[in-house]
Design a protein around this motif. Structure first.
Motif, PDB file in Angstrom:
ATOM      1  N   SER A   1     -11.032  47.584   6.046  1.00 34.78           N
ATOM      2  CA  SER A   1     -10.934  46.130   5.883  1.00 34.78           C
ATOM      3  C   SER A   1      -9.586  45.727   5.291  1.00 34.78           C
ATOM      4  O   SER A   1      -9.059  44.657   5.607  1.00 34.78           O
ATOM      5  CB  SER A   1     -12.073  45.602   5.000  1.00 34.78           C
ATOM      6  N   ILE A   2      -9.003  46.577   4.462  1.00 30.44           N
ATOM      7  CA  ILE A   2      -7.659  46.314   3.936  1.00 30.44           C
ATOM      8  C   ILE A   2      -6.653  46.332   5.078  1.00 30.44           C
ATOM      9  O   ILE A   2      -5.786  45.451   5.180  1.00 30.44           O
ATOM     10  CB  ILE A   2      -7.271  47.357   2.866  1.00 30.44           C
ATOM     11  N   ALA A   3      -6.776  47.324   5.965  1.00 29.58           N
ATOM     12  CA  ALA A   3      -5.851  47.440   7.090  1.00 29.58           C
ATOM     13  C   ALA A   3      -5.979  46.251   8.042  1.00 29.58           C
ATOM     14  O   ALA A   3      -4.969  45.671   8.467  1.00 29.58           O
ATOM     15  CB  ALA A   3      -6.108  48.744   7.838  1.00 29.58           C
ATOM     16  N   SER A   4      -7.213  45.876   8.388  1.00 33.79           N
ATOM     17  CA  SER A   4      -7.410  44.763   9.328  1.00 33.79           C
ATOM     18  C   SER A   4      -6.925  43.445   8.732  1.00 33.79           C
ATOM     19  O   SER A   4      -6.306  42.629   9.426  1.00 33.79           O
ATOM     20  CB  SER A   4      -8.886  44.655   9.722  1.00 33.79           C
ATOM     21  N   THR A   5      -7.177  43.252   7.438  1.00 33.38           N
ATOM     22  CA  THR A   5      -6.708  42.030   6.773  1.00 33.38           C
ATOM     23  C   THR A   5      -5.191  41.995   6.711  1.00 33.38           C
ATOM     24  O   THR A   5      -4.571  40.930   6.868  1.00 33.38           O
ATOM     25  CB  THR A   5      -7.282  41.932   5.348  1.00 33.38           C
TER      26      THR A   5
ATOM     27  N   ASP B   1       4.880  35.165  -0.923  1.00 36.21           N
ATOM     28  CA  ASP B   1       3.995  34.408  -0.042  1.00 36.21           C
ATOM     29  C   ASP B   1       3.056  35.349   0.709  1.00 36.21           C
ATOM     30  O   ASP B   1       1.850  35.087   0.824  1.00 36.21           O
ATOM     31  CB  ASP B   1       4.818  33.600   0.972  1.00 36.21           C
ATOM     32  N   PHE B   2       3.605  36.431   1.245  1.00 34.69           N
ATOM     33  CA  PHE B   2       2.816  37.393   2.019  1.00 34.69           C
ATOM     34  C   PHE B   2       1.732  38.033   1.148  1.00 34.69           C
ATOM     35  O   PHE B   2       0.565  38.098   1.552  1.00 34.69           O
ATOM     36  CB  PHE B   2       3.727  38.478   2.587  1.00 34.69           C
ATOM     37  N   ILE B   3       2.114  38.497  -0.036  1.00 31.91           N
ATOM     38  CA  ILE B   3       1.155  39.160  -0.918  1.00 31.91           C
ATOM     39  C   ILE B   3       0.014  38.222  -1.300  1.00 31.91           C
ATOM     40  O   ILE B   3      -1.171  38.602  -1.258  1.00 31.91           O
ATOM     41  CB  ILE B   3       1.862  39.671  -2.199  1.00 31.91           C
ATOM     42  N   ASN B   4       0.342  36.979  -1.656  1.00 32.13           N
ATOM     43  CA  ASN B   4      -0.702  36.031  -2.045  1.00 32.13           C
ATOM     44  C   ASN B   4      -1.597  35.661  -0.876  1.00 32.13           C
ATOM     45  O   ASN B   4      -2.826  35.572  -1.032  1.00 32.13           O
ATOM     46  CB  ASN B   4      -0.059  34.771  -2.642  1.00 32.13           C
ATOM     47  N   LEU B   5      -1.008  35.467   0.302  1.00 34.01           N
ATOM     48  CA  LEU B   5      -1.807  35.170   1.494  1.00 34.01           C
ATOM     49  C   LEU B   5      -2.740  36.337   1.798  1.00 34.01           C
ATOM     50  O   LEU B   5      -3.923  36.137   2.104  1.00 34.01           O
ATOM     51  CB  LEU B   5      -0.881  34.897   2.675  1.00 34.01           C
ATOM     52  N   PHE B   6      -2.237  37.555   1.693  1.00 25.18           N
ATOM     53  CA  PHE B   6      -3.051  38.754   1.931  1.00 25.18           C
ATOM     54  C   PHE B   6      -4.227  38.830   0.957  1.00 25.18           C
ATOM     55  O   PHE B   6      -5.373  39.093   1.362  1.00 25.18           O
ATOM     56  CB  PHE B   6      -2.172  39.989   1.794  1.00 25.18           C
ATOM     57  N   LEU B   7      -3.975  38.585  -0.315  1.00 23.63           N
ATOM     58  CA  LEU B   7      -5.030  38.695  -1.324  1.00 23.63           C
ATOM     59  C   LEU B   7      -6.113  37.632  -1.130  1.00 23.63           C
ATOM     60  O   LEU B   7      -7.306  37.922  -1.281  1.00 23.63           O
ATOM     61  CB  LEU B   7      -4.428  38.588  -2.723  1.00 23.63           C
ATOM     62  N   TYR B   8      -5.699  36.412  -0.801  1.00 23.04           N
ATOM     63  CA  TYR B   8      -6.697  35.360  -0.578  1.00 23.04           C
ATOM     64  C   TYR B   8      -7.507  35.629   0.688  1.00 23.04           C
ATOM     65  O   TYR B   8      -8.726  35.408   0.711  1.00 23.04           O
ATOM     66  CB  TYR B   8      -6.014  33.991  -0.492  1.00 23.04           C
ATOM     67  N   LEU B   9      -6.862  36.110   1.747  1.00 23.83           N
ATOM     68  CA  LEU B   9      -7.597  36.457   2.960  1.00 23.83           C
ATOM     69  C   LEU B   9      -8.543  37.630   2.732  1.00 23.83           C
ATOM     70  O   LEU B   9      -9.643  37.688   3.292  1.00 23.83           O
ATOM     71  CB  LEU B   9      -6.607  36.801   4.085  1.00 23.83           C
ATOM     72  N   LEU B  10      -8.123  38.561   1.883  1.00 24.94           N
ATOM     73  CA  LEU B  10      -8.947  39.741   1.612  1.00 24.94           C
ATOM     74  C   LEU B  10     -10.266  39.358   0.963  1.00 24.94           C
ATOM     75  O   LEU B  10     -11.287  40.015   1.182  1.00 24.94           O
ATOM     76  CB  LEU B  10      -8.167  40.708   0.717  1.00 24.94           C
ATOM     77  N   ARG B  11     -10.260  38.288   0.176  1.00 27.66           N
ATOM     78  CA  ARG B  11     -11.504  37.841  -0.457  1.00 27.66           C
ATOM     79  C   ARG B  11     -12.504  37.356   0.583  1.00 27.66           C
ATOM     80  O   ARG B  11     -13.717  37.403   0.357  1.00 27.66           O
ATOM     81  CB  ARG B  11     -11.210  36.721  -1.458  1.00 27.66           C
ATOM     82  N   PHE B  12     -11.994  36.855   1.724  1.00 32.62           N
ATOM     83  CA  PHE B  12     -12.868  36.425   2.822  1.00 32.62           C
ATOM     84  C   PHE B  12     -13.248  37.576   3.739  1.00 32.62           C
ATOM     85  O   PHE B  12     -14.396  37.726   4.138  1.00 32.62           O
ATOM     86  CB  PHE B  12     -12.158  35.353   3.671  1.00 32.62           C
ATOM     87  N   LEU B  13     -12.258  38.385   4.090  1.00 31.39           N
ATOM     88  CA  LEU B  13     -12.420  39.367   5.156  1.00 31.39           C
ATOM     89  C   LEU B  13     -12.686  40.782   4.673  1.00 31.39           C
ATOM     90  O   LEU B  13     -13.123  41.633   5.455  1.00 31.39           O
ATOM     91  CB  LEU B  13     -11.162  39.378   6.045  1.00 31.39           C
ATOM     92  N   GLY B  14     -12.408  41.064   3.401  1.00 27.37           N
ATOM     93  CA  GLY B  14     -12.541  42.411   2.888  1.00 27.37           C
ATOM     94  C   GLY B  14     -13.989  42.840   2.693  1.00 27.37           C
ATOM     95  O   GLY B  14     -14.826  42.057   2.244  1.00 27.37           O
ATOM     96  N   ASP B  15     -14.271  44.084   3.058  1.00 30.53           N
ATOM     97  CA  ASP B  15     -15.604  44.669   2.814  1.00 30.53           C
ATOM     98  C   ASP B  15     -15.547  45.441   1.503  1.00 30.53           C
ATOM     99  O   ASP B  15     -14.782  46.398   1.365  1.00 30.53           O
ATOM    100  CB  ASP B  15     -15.989  45.633   3.949  1.00 30.53           C
ATOM    101  N   ARG B  16     -16.341  44.999   0.541  1.00 29.41           N
ATOM    102  CA  ARG B  16     -16.337  45.645  -0.762  1.00 29.41           C
ATOM    103  C   ARG B  16     -17.032  47.006  -0.701  1.00 29.41           C
ATOM    104  O   ARG B  16     -17.982  47.197   0.044  1.00 29.41           O
ATOM    105  CB  ARG B  16     -17.022  44.762  -1.804  1.00 29.41           C
ATOM    106  N   ARG B  17     -16.515  47.911  -1.490  1.00 30.67           N
ATOM    107  CA  ARG B  17     -17.128  49.236  -1.587  1.00 30.67           C
ATOM    108  C   ARG B  17     -18.493  49.121  -2.251  1.00 30.67           C
ATOM    109  O   ARG B  17     -18.686  48.313  -3.167  1.00 30.67           O
ATOM    110  CB  ARG B  17     -16.236  50.184  -2.380  1.00 30.67           C
ATOM    111  N   GLY B  18     -19.416  49.938  -1.803  1.00 33.72           N
ATOM    112  CA  GLY B  18     -20.757  49.900  -2.354  1.00 33.72           C
ATOM    113  C   GLY B  18     -20.840  50.505  -3.748  1.00 33.72           C
ATOM    114  O   GLY B  18     -19.978  51.183  -4.211  1.00 33.72           O
TER     115      GLY B  18
END
Length: 233
Positions: free
Chosen positions: A109-113, A216-233
């Motif tokens: 999910s990190i890679a796809s985001t 800009d890139f880092i912040n955009l990535f982090l905010y998108l990750l909150r939507f698209l990232g799959d959290r570890r169990g």
């Protein structure tokens, strides 16, 4: 071929050369940050040193803020080599702090985001560079919104509201999408005002521009990750 045609061709070539430097340095910083984050994430000792000690944790945050402030405020007074070294150090420190991402989210999910962020970022950079519309008002609005995001994030540290976190993340994506376009246009204007000759002055402007777009890139990535990232169990 007329002299005007030759002049315009030279100006386009010089402008593209400077912009290539902006994105090459930004890409270099992202690579450094990514490798540093993975290195720290795979080291229990480094993770413990950074995240178990408040002194180390807040010391790194202060060091990052100090580096960005110093680079932005003193770029005209320091050498290009010094500025480049400070940018690299900042990339390393930021990578250490972002190592927590690899602990919270799955690698896939990190890679796809990351690729989604890269695509969105690229489109907005091209738009900011090519558009004839003045994006100053958009940039000012987005900068004010960043202050609101910081305040809302601090408030939510106490509220721990998942809904508020989702809303803040959504606004954060929109804000940094807008800032990316604005900053791309602003860097273009700064380089044109300084002149198109590749020298220490224009290279330092390009380096500062790459730092801006990197953030800009880092912040955009982090905010998108909150939507698209799959959290570890």
């Amino acid at each position: 071929m007329t002299m005007d045609t030759i002049t315009r061709s030279y100006e386009r070539s010089a402008q593209l050369s400077l912009f290539r430097q902006v994105y090459l340095w930004m890409a270099m910083a992202l690579v450094i940050t990514g490798f540093m984050a993975m290195l720290v994430a795979e080291s229990p000792t480094l993770l413990s040193l950074i995240f178990s000690s408040k002194l180390t944790f807040f010391g790194l945050i202060i060091a990052e803020l100090a580096l960005v402030w110093y680079l932005s405020a003193r770029i005209d007074r320091i050498s290009f080599t010094t500025a480049t070294l400070m940018f690299i150090i900042y990339s390393l420190l930021n990578g250490a702090m972002l190592s927590s991402v690899f602990l919270l989210y799955t690698a896939s999910s990190i890679a796809s985001t990351f690729f989604i962020t890269a695509g969105t970022f690229g489109v907005m950079c091209v738009y900011g560079y090519l558009t004839k519309r003045d994006l100053t008002s958009l940039g000012n609005l987005c900068l004010m919104a960043v202050i609101g995001l910081i305040i809302a994030g601090l408030v939510n540290l106490f509220l721990q509201s998942s809904l508020m976190s989702l809303i803040v993340s959504g606004i954060g994506v929109l804000v940094f999408v807008g800032l990316t376009a604005y900053d791309s246009q602003k860097i273009k204007r700064m380089l044109l005002q300084e002149g198109l000759e590749v020298n220490d002055s224009t290279r330092k402007i390009a380096l500062l521009g790459s730092l801006t777009l990197y953030l800009d890139f880092i912040n955009l990535f982090l905010y998108l990750l909150r939507f698209l990232g799959d959290r570890r169990g």
